[in-house]
Design a protein around this motif. Structure first.
Motif, mmCIF file in Angstrom:
data_model
loop_
_atom_site.group_PDB
_atom_site.id
_atom_site.type_symbol
_atom_site.label_atom_id
_atom_site.label_comp_id
_atom_site.label_asym_id
_atom_site.label_seq_id
_atom_site.Cartn_x
_atom_site.Cartn_y
_atom_site.Cartn_z
ATOM 1 N N GLN A 99 64.529 4.529 14.982
ATOM 2 C CA GLN A 99 64.912 5.668 14.159
ATOM 3 C C GLN A 99 66.414 5.880 14.188
ATOM 4 O OE1 GLN A 99 62.801 9.211 15.257
ATOM 5 N NE2 GLN A 99 63.911 10.487 13.836
ATOM 6 N N PRO A 100 67.066 6.122 13.078
ATOM 7 C CA PRO A 100 66.643 6.107 11.682
ATOM 8 C C PRO A 100 67.099 4.848 10.935
ATOM 9 C CG PRO A 100 68.698 7.290 11.808
ATOM 10 C CD PRO A 100 68.397 6.748 13.199
ATOM 11 N N ASP A 101 67.144 3.713 11.635
ATOM 12 C CA ASP A 101 67.758 2.516 11.055
ATOM 13 C C ASP A 101 66.803 1.408 10.626
ATOM 14 O OD1 ASP A 101 70.383 3.523 11.612
ATOM 15 O OD2 ASP A 101 70.056 2.990 13.712
ATOM 16 N N ARG A 102 65.727 1.198 11.387
ATOM 17 C CA ARG A 102 64.918 -0.009 11.163
ATOM 18 C C ARG A 102 63.459 0.251 11.519
ATOM 19 N NH1 ARG A 102 63.626 -4.484 14.449
ATOM 20 N NH2 ARG A 102 63.490 -6.421 13.275
ATOM 21 N N PHE A 103 62.586 -0.118 10.590
ATOM 22 C CA PHE A 103 61.139 -0.032 10.811
ATOM 23 C C PHE A 103 60.558 -1.387 10.445
ATOM 24 C CE2 PHE A 103 56.774 0.867 9.617
ATOM 25 C CZ PHE A 103 56.357 1.678 10.656
ATOM 26 N N ALA A 104 59.873 -2.025 11.376
ATOM 27 C CA ALA A 104 59.358 -3.372 11.127
ATOM 28 C C ALA A 104 57.893 -3.462 11.549
ATOM 29 C CB ALA A 104 60.181 -4.403 11.886
ATOM 30 N N CYS A 105 57.118 -4.132 10.704
ATOM 31 C CA CYS A 105 55.726 -4.398 11.031
ATOM 32 C C CYS A 105 55.456 -5.875 10.808
ATOM 33 C CB CYS A 105 54.789 -3.524 10.220
ATOM 34 S SG CYS A 105 55.112 -3.424 8.469
ATOM 35 N N LYS A 106 54.450 -6.380 11.501
ATOM 36 C CA LYS A 106 54.162 -7.805 11.422
ATOM 37 C C LYS A 106 52.659 -8.014 11.422
ATOM 38 C CE LYS A 106 54.464 -8.329 16.432
ATOM 39 N NZ LYS A 106 55.118 -9.006 17.536
ATOM 40 N N GLY A 107 52.268 -9.238 11.115
ATOM 41 C CA GLY A 107 50.853 -9.558 11.133
ATOM 42 C C GLY A 107 50.627 -11.044 10.975
ATOM 43 N N ARG A 108 49.360 -11.411 11.038
ATOM 44 C CA ARG A 108 48.996 -12.816 10.852
ATOM 45 C C ARG A 108 47.528 -12.872 10.456
ATOM 46 N NH1 ARG A 108 50.107 -16.976 14.383
ATOM 47 N NH2 ARG A 108 51.825 -15.835 15.253
ATOM 48 N N HIS A 109 47.212 -13.886 9.716
ATOM 49 C CA HIS A 109 45.822 -14.209 9.414
ATOM 50 C C HIS A 109 45.735 -15.709 9.180
ATOM 51 C CE1 HIS A 109 46.765 -14.388 5.128
ATOM 52 N NE2 HIS A 109 47.275 -13.184 5.201
ATOM 53 N N TRP A 110 44.617 -16.194 8.709
ATOM 54 C CA TRP A 110 44.389 -17.633 8.609
ATOM 55 C C TRP A 110 45.434 -18.367 7.781
ATOM 56 C CZ3 TRP A 110 38.553 -17.022 7.203
ATOM 57 C CH2 TRP A 110 37.841 -16.692 8.346
ATOM 58 N N PHE A 111 45.990 -17.719 6.772
ATOM 59 C CA PHE A 111 46.853 -18.420 5.820
ATOM 60 C C PHE A 111 48.326 -18.083 5.945
ATOM 61 C CE2 PHE A 111 42.768 -17.519 3.534
ATOM 62 C CZ PHE A 111 42.185 -18.751 3.828
ATOM 63 N N SER A 112 48.683 -17.075 6.758
ATOM 64 C CA SER A 112 50.099 -16.735 6.873
ATOM 65 C C SER A 112 50.401 -15.934 8.138
ATOM 66 C CB SER A 112 50.574 -15.945 5.644
ATOM 67 O OG SER A 112 49.992 -14.666 5.619
ATOM 68 N N VAL A 113 51.679 -15.956 8.489
ATOM 69 C CA VAL A 113 52.260 -15.130 9.539
ATOM 70 C C VAL A 113 53.404 -14.408 8.846
ATOM 71 C CG1 VAL A 113 53.406 -15.126 11.779
ATOM 72 C CG2 VAL A 113 51.711 -16.891 11.254
ATOM 73 N N TYR A 114 53.487 -13.086 8.985
ATOM 74 C CA TYR A 114 54.426 -12.344 8.160
ATOM 75 C C TYR A 114 55.049 -11.168 8.891
ATOM 76 C CZ TYR A 114 49.911 -10.042 7.714
ATOM 77 O OH TYR A 114 48.697 -9.470 7.999
ATOM 78 N N LYS A 115 56.168 -10.724 8.351
ATOM 79 C CA LYS A 115 56.887 -9.577 8.878
ATOM 80 C C LYS A 115 57.524 -8.840 7.707
ATOM 81 C CE LYS A 115 60.155 -8.551 12.556
ATOM 82 N NZ LYS A 115 60.918 -9.169 13.646
ATOM 83 N N LEU A 116 57.399 -7.525 7.705
ATOM 84 C CA LEU A 116 58.013 -6.667 6.694
ATOM 85 C C LEU A 116 58.953 -5.713 7.416
ATOM 86 C CD1 LEU A 116 58.164 -5.632 3.756
ATOM 87 C CD2 LEU A 116 56.206 -4.163 4.275
ATOM 88 N N VAL A 117 60.228 -5.728 7.018
ATOM 89 C CA VAL A 117 61.261 -4.944 7.701
ATOM 90 C C VAL A 117 61.905 -3.996 6.700
ATOM 91 C CG1 VAL A 117 63.419 -5.054 9.013
ATOM 92 C CG2 VAL A 117 61.723 -6.894 9.243
ATOM 93 N N PHE A 118 61.964 -2.721 7.065
ATOM 94 C CA PHE A 118 62.685 -1.725 6.270
ATOM 95 C C PHE A 118 63.980 -1.392 7.001
ATOM 96 C CE2 PHE A 118 58.282 -1.112 5.065
ATOM 97 C CZ PHE A 118 58.359 -1.024 3.689
ATOM 98 N N LEU A 119 65.095 -1.583 6.317
ATOM 99 C CA LEU A 119 66.410 -1.267 6.866
ATOM 100 C C LEU A 119 66.967 -0.065 6.121
ATOM 101 C CD1 LEU A 119 67.753 -4.923 6.975
ATOM 102 C CD2 LEU A 119 66.823 -3.593 8.881
ATOM 103 N N ILE A 126 48.670 -22.603 -0.933
ATOM 104 C CA ILE A 126 47.900 -21.997 -2.035
ATOM 105 C C ILE A 126 48.005 -20.475 -1.957
ATOM 106 C CG2 ILE A 126 45.581 -21.656 -2.973
ATOM 107 C CD1 ILE A 126 45.002 -24.577 -1.992
ATOM 108 N N TYR A 127 47.862 -19.932 -0.767
ATOM 109 C CA TYR A 127 47.953 -18.487 -0.578
ATOM 110 C C TYR A 127 49.340 -17.974 -0.976
ATOM 111 C CZ TYR A 127 47.542 -13.928 1.632
ATOM 112 O OH TYR A 127 47.521 -12.580 1.860
ATOM 113 N N ARG A 128 50.386 -18.707 -0.582
ATOM 114 C CA ARG A 128 51.744 -18.314 -0.973
ATOM 115 C C ARG A 128 51.883 -18.264 -2.494
ATOM 116 N NH1 ARG A 128 57.541 -19.314 1.096
ATOM 117 N NH2 ARG A 128 58.712 -18.992 -0.818
ATOM 118 N N ALA A 129 51.343 -19.263 -3.164
ATOM 119 C CA ALA A 129 51.410 -19.279 -4.635
ATOM 120 C C ALA A 129 50.696 -18.072 -5.225
ATOM 121 C CB ALA A 129 50.810 -20.579 -5.169
#
Length: 130
Positions: free
Chosen positions: A50-70, A96-99
């Motif tokens: 707070q109040p600069d950066r909020f980040a969440c992440k996850g994974r499943h069979w087809f991807s590993v991902y991260k979403l960051v709010f700056l 295929i999932y990315r597409a």
């Protein structure tokens, strides 16, 4: 989590200070804005600075991902909110999932909608703190 490839970023300028915008991010992203760990299914909290950066992440069979709010002060006034996406799509099914997700434009629509919701939350009740 391993270092993920950069996918994209989208930004919006919100007519509110960073503290107000931070709370709008929490109200938008969390089921319980008083608890940053109450993210939607598929995400877990990676950082809440707070109040600069909020980040969440996850994974499943087809991807590993991260979403960051700056969040940063905008020189013209208000707060600049940038949403960065980082992700890996391993294997043939991942490609295929990315597409389907990135290539179709669906991801862009979802992230821009999140940013608009954050802006609306910042403006609709700027005094509301969590």
């Amino acid at each position: 989590m391993e270092r993920l490839p950069y996918i994209d970023e989208y930004a919006i300028t919100v007519a509110a200070d960073r503290e107000t915008t931070w709370h709008a991010v929490l109200r938008t992203m969390c089921r319980n804005p008083k608890d940053p760990e109450t993210l939607p299914f598929g995400f877990i909290l990676d950082a809440a600075e707070q109040p600069d950066r909020f980040a969440c992440k996850g994974r499943h069979w087809f991807s590993v991902y991260k979403l960051v709010f700056l969040l940063a002060d905008d020189p013209a006034g208000g707060t600049r909110v940038t949403a960065q996406t980082w992700a890996a799509f391993p294997g043939v099914k991942g490609k295929i999932y990315r597409a389907l997700v990135i290539g179709s434009g669906g991801h862009r629509i979802v992230v821009r909608n999140m940013l608009r919701r954050i802006a609306a939350q910042s403006i609709s009740d700027p005094t509301k703190r969590v």
